[in-house]
Design an enzyme around this catalytic site. Structure first.
Site, short mmCIF file in Angstrom:
data_model
loop_
_atom_site.label_atom_id
_atom_site.label_comp_id
_atom_site.label_asym_id
_atom_site.label_seq_id
_atom_site.Cartn_x
_atom_site.Cartn_y
_atom_site.Cartn_z
N TYR A 174 -5.77 -17.61 -25.41
CA TYR A 174 -5.41 -16.72 -26.51
C TYR A 174 -6.68 -16.22 -27.17
O TYR A 174 -7.40 -17.00 -27.81
CB TYR A 174 -4.52 -17.48 -27.50
CG TYR A 174 -3.98 -16.68 -28.67
CD1 TYR A 174 -4.03 -15.28 -28.70
CD2 TYR A 174 -3.39 -17.32 -29.75
CE1 TYR A 174 -3.51 -14.56 -29.77
CE2 TYR A 174 -2.87 -16.62 -30.83
CZ TYR A 174 -2.95 -15.24 -30.84
OH TYR A 174 -2.44 -14.53 -31.90
N LYS A 217 -3.21 -14.27 -23.51
CA LYS A 217 -2.65 -13.42 -24.57
C LYS A 217 -3.84 -12.73 -25.22
O LYS A 217 -4.70 -13.38 -25.83
CB LYS A 217 -1.88 -14.27 -25.59
CG LYS A 217 -1.34 -13.47 -26.78
CD LYS A 217 -0.70 -14.39 -27.82
CE LYS A 217 -0.24 -13.59 -29.03
NZ LYS A 217 0.30 -14.46 -30.11
N VAL A 223 3.40 -10.91 -25.84
CA VAL A 223 3.81 -12.05 -26.66
C VAL A 223 4.02 -11.47 -28.04
O VAL A 223 3.08 -11.10 -28.74
CB VAL A 223 2.74 -13.16 -26.67
CG1 VAL A 223 3.17 -14.28 -27.62
CG2 VAL A 223 2.52 -13.70 -25.27
#
Length: 287
Positions: free
Chosen positions: A134, A162, A204
């Site tokens: 992330y 992400k 996401v």
């Protein structure tokens, strides 16, 4: 690894005393699945992970696994800026039966690229679970370079990222330089379609709490070659997506859920609920 096109970074429901409400967790998960969510991020930053105790996170993972019962993947937010604590929580998450883990870049201590690589590699080596990285420099003040991400993607169980850098050039390079089975997800709702157009797998999302059906329709149109229709939906949804970030997340989306008849409680301090003016603006956007 592809976890689906539309993943939701799920808020954590609280009761009136600010404690986790497991009945509301179950109701929220069923709402999200009904409205096209194909994967859940549980106890991520949208789930107010900085204010969740470790035992609360593990209880949340257990509840999500029980409610979902294999219908969609569950990705546990176990990342922190403490490598050893992240490994400990990851092992506990693995024991609950989740399908993967989400690891945010270490915030505050600001490691360099070598430190980032070793942090993520050490955690990945300690688990059999698939890992989603992330990258969100706006919140962590740490930016993973393309080179670091590509190097990490070569570790067997680091399978996804992400991306919330907003840097389309860098994300294009990541997609180009990683293997086809390494999935890239937009971490910004408003960039979902632009990133799909350069090869990202999906999003996401926070907005999918409210407009999941419409977002899935947009993604399906794009994948079916109906680009003009997908773009039209994108433009229609954009004001809502932006409105859901008018204040520090997840305060706006929790307010929006409440306006839609789904009570997930308040946010925990140091976050605060929307002001009356902000809630009025949000109501106008989503109704």
């Amino acid at each position: 690894m592809n976890f689906g096109k539309l993943l939701t970074a799920m808020v954590t429901p609280f009761d009136k005393e600010g404690q986790m409400d497991m009945l509301k967790v179950e109701q929220l998960i069923e709402h999200l699945i009904t409205h096209q969510t194909e994967g859940l991020i549980v106890a991520g930053t949208t789930g107010e992970s900085p204010t969740l105790k470790k035992k609360e996170k593990v209880a949340l993972f257990e509840k999500a696994v029980s409610v979902v019962n294999g219908r969609i993947p569950i990705i546990a937010g176990t990342g922190s800026n403490n490598t050893n604590e992240t490994i400990e929580l990851t092992k506990q998450a693995e024991a609950t039966g989740v399908d993967g883990i989400l690891l945010v870049t270490p915030y505050y201590n600001k490691p360099n690229q070598a430190g980032l690589y070793e942090h993520f590699k050490t955690i990945a080596d300690a688990t059999n679970l698939p890992v989603m990285l992330y990258n969100i420099p706006g919140r962590t003040m740490v930016h993973m370079t393309v080179e670091t991400i590509v190097a990490l993607s070569e570790i067997d169980n680091i399978v996804s990222i992400k991306e919330s850098s907003g840097n389309l050039d860098a994300i294009s390079q990541i997609i180009e330089q990683t293997s086809d089975d390494f999935s890239v997800y937009s971490g910004d709702d408003s960039l979902t379609l632009p990133l799909k157009s350069i090869g990202a797998n999906g999003v996401v999302s926070v907005s999918s709490h409210i407009i999941g059906d419409e977002m899935k329709q947009m993604l399906d149109h794009f994948d079916n070659g109906n680009v003009v229709e997908a773009a039209k939906i994108h433009r229609t949804l954009l004001p809502i997506m932006r409105g859901l970030f008018m204040a520090p997340s997840p305060a706006p989306v929790k307010a929006a859920l409440r306006l839609k008849g789904i009570d997930t409680g308040n946010v925990r301090l140091p976050l605060v609920n929307l002001s009356e003016i902000e809630e009025h603006i949000l109501r106008e956007l989503i109704n």
